[in-house]
Design a protein around this motif. Structure first.
Motif, PDB file in Angstrom:
ATOM      1  N   ILE A 206       0.835  -1.210   0.000  1.00 14.54           N
ATOM      2  CA  ILE A 206       0.000   0.000   0.000  1.00 14.54           C
ATOM      3  C   ILE A 206       0.862   1.250   0.000  1.00 14.54           C
ATOM      4  O   ILE A 206       0.613   2.209  -0.744  1.00 14.54           O
ATOM      5  N   VAL A 207       1.888   1.284   0.847  1.00 13.73           N
ATOM      6  CA  VAL A 207       2.775   2.448   0.928  1.00 13.73           C
ATOM      7  C   VAL A 207       3.466   2.683  -0.410  1.00 13.73           C
ATOM      8  O   VAL A 207       3.572   3.827  -0.887  1.00 13.73           O
ATOM      9  N   LYS A 208       3.930   1.632  -1.036  1.00 10.99           N
ATOM     10  CA  LYS A 208       4.611   1.780  -2.323  1.00 10.99           C
ATOM     11  C   LYS A 208       3.661   2.306  -3.387  1.00 10.99           C
ATOM     12  O   LYS A 208       4.028   3.141  -4.221  1.00 10.99           O
ATOM     13  N   PHE A 209       2.394   1.836  -3.380  1.00 13.35           N
ATOM     14  CA  PHE A 209       1.416   2.299  -4.349  1.00 13.35           C
ATOM     15  C   PHE A 209       1.162   3.784  -4.179  1.00 13.35           C
ATOM     16  O   PHE A 209       1.119   4.566  -5.150  1.00 13.35           O
ATOM     17  N   ILE A 210       0.972   4.230  -2.894  1.00 12.15           N
ATOM     18  CA  ILE A 210       0.710   5.650  -2.643  1.00 12.15           C
ATOM     19  C   ILE A 210       1.900   6.503  -3.073  1.00 12.15           C
ATOM     20  O   ILE A 210       1.741   7.573  -3.692  1.00 12.15           O
ATOM     21  N   PHE A 211       3.129   6.059  -2.765  1.00  8.45           N
ATOM     22  CA  PHE A 211       4.328   6.809  -3.134  1.00  8.45           C
ATOM     23  C   PHE A 211       4.442   6.963  -4.656  1.00  8.45           C
ATOM     24  O   PHE A 211       4.709   8.061  -5.167  1.00  8.45           O
ATOM     25  N   ASN A 212       4.218   5.882  -5.370  1.00  8.00           N
ATOM     26  CA  ASN A 212       4.305   5.956  -6.836  1.00  8.00           C
ATOM     27  C   ASN A 212       3.213   6.835  -7.423  1.00  8.00           C
ATOM     28  O   ASN A 212       3.418   7.523  -8.428  1.00  8.00           O
ATOM     29  N   PHE A 213       2.015   6.832  -6.788  1.00  6.29           N
ATOM     30  CA  PHE A 213       0.902   7.612  -7.323  1.00  6.29           C
ATOM     31  C   PHE A 213       1.189   9.103  -7.244  1.00  6.29           C
ATOM     32  O   PHE A 213       0.938   9.854  -8.178  1.00  6.29           O
ATOM     33  N   TRP A 218       5.749   5.865 -12.342  1.00  7.63           N
ATOM     34  CA  TRP A 218       5.167   4.614 -12.835  1.00  7.63           C
ATOM     35  C   TRP A 218       6.100   3.961 -13.832  1.00  7.63           C
ATOM     36  O   TRP A 218       6.752   4.638 -14.615  1.00  7.63           O
ATOM     37  N   PRO A 219       6.202   2.694 -13.841  1.00 11.23           N
ATOM     38  CA  PRO A 219       7.071   2.033 -14.838  1.00 11.23           C
ATOM     39  C   PRO A 219       6.531   2.237 -16.234  1.00 11.23           C
ATOM     40  O   PRO A 219       5.332   2.128 -16.481  1.00 11.23           O
ATOM     41  N   GLN A 220       7.434   2.608 -17.160  1.00  9.94           N
ATOM     42  CA  GLN A 220       7.056   2.844 -18.544  1.00  9.94           C
ATOM     43  C   GLN A 220       7.029   1.537 -19.322  1.00  9.94           C
ATOM     44  O   GLN A 220       7.876   0.679 -19.133  1.00  9.94           O
ATOM     45  N   PRO A 221       6.032   1.385 -20.188  1.00  9.41           N
ATOM     46  CA  PRO A 221       5.967   0.144 -20.980  1.00  9.41           C
ATOM     47  C   PRO A 221       7.136   0.040 -21.930  1.00  9.41           C
ATOM     48  O   PRO A 221       7.590   1.045 -22.485  1.00  9.41           O
TER      49      PRO A 221
END
Length: 266
Positions: A206-213, A218-221
């Motif tokens: 959850i913490v990692k998701f919030i930080f990235n948001f 975000w990882p690029q395709p």
């Protein structure tokens, strides 16, 4: 003229020959008709049942004399070995076939063993011949001696089976009370560890998701081009492997080398 007459009257050299008998039956080839039809079927049934139970082939052969088929073998035993190899008794992979050969004209019997059998089997085969076959043979009861010998042979083979693919060894594990306690403690430790770790893993995700948001990290395709001629679709791959289950029984009964045996005369 005298010389020509002497050459004509001179004995021609004996032509060498080896013609093994045709043995088409998997279990019983009674070429001398020692056994009556019901006896022959009884022996065949016993050998077939043993084969199906243990996957080991035992072949019974009766012949008039080995000299009828060869003048190149110095002994009955040598002929039996070559006949065994020529016929290909048993599995070609396990070399566990057995052949009982009775030559009435030679008054001899031999039990030939495949090369999977060690030398320790020879005395056992000698016991089968001496105890269960020769007494009846010497009384002129050939059929009874053969039937007794076949049954004694199957009993010996069944009691002392080879540890091969034909007689798998089943491993049995016996648990004790102490073993159950240790196993229970080990499982409890694993469960407690999982219970403790799972909340931390969820919180970290959850913490990692919030930080990235909020950071926009975000990882690029990643795109990879592939030439049209580079076909590595698994549907077009071929395999060289094969399944042994598609082998026929005739393939399994191929030639191999003999490993010994026992003989007797009456």
């Amino acid at each position: 003229m005298v010389a020509g007459l002497m050459l004509t009257l001179a004995p021609s050299p004996i032509q060498a020959y080896v013609r093994f008998p045709d043995l088409p039956d998997t279990y019983v080839n009674d070429l001398v008709k020692v056994l009556e039809a019901p006896q022959r079927e009884q022996v065949r049934s016993e050998l077939q049942a043993f084969h199906q139970h243990t996957n080991q082939q035992v072949l019974l052969v009766t012949i008039p004399s080995y000299r009828d088929y060869s003048n190149q073998h110095s002994s009955f035993e040598a002929f039996a070995t070559d006949l065994f190899n020529h016929r290909g008794v048993g599995s070609r992979w396990r070399n566990d076939g057995v052949m009982m050969l009775v030559a009435l004209g030679d008054r001899k019997v031999r039990i030939e063993l495949g090369s999977a059998y060690g030398s320790g089997w020879n005395p056992r085969m000698q016991t089968v011949i001496d105890r269960y076959m020769l007494p009846d043979f010497r009384r002129g009861q050939m059929a009874q001696g053969i039937m007794n010998g076949v049954r004694a042979l199957l009993n010996e083979l069944g009691t002392n089976q080879l540890t091969t693919a034909s007689s798998p060894v089943l491993l049995t594990y016996t648990s004790t009370a102490g073993g159950n306690i240790i196993t229970g403690i080990f499982i409890a430790i694993i469960l407690v560890g999982l219970i403790i770790l799972i909340p931390f893993i969820i919180i970290f995700a959850i913490v990692k998701f919030i930080f990235n948001f909020f950071s926009g990290n975000w990882p690029q395709p990643q795109y990879r081009s592939r030439p049209s001629y580079d076909n590595d679709d698994d549907r077009y791959r071929s395999s060289s492997s094969y399944d042994d289950s598609y082998w026929s029984r005739s393939d399994d009964e191929g030639g191999h080398s003999s490993g010994g045996g026992a003989s007797g005369s009456w």
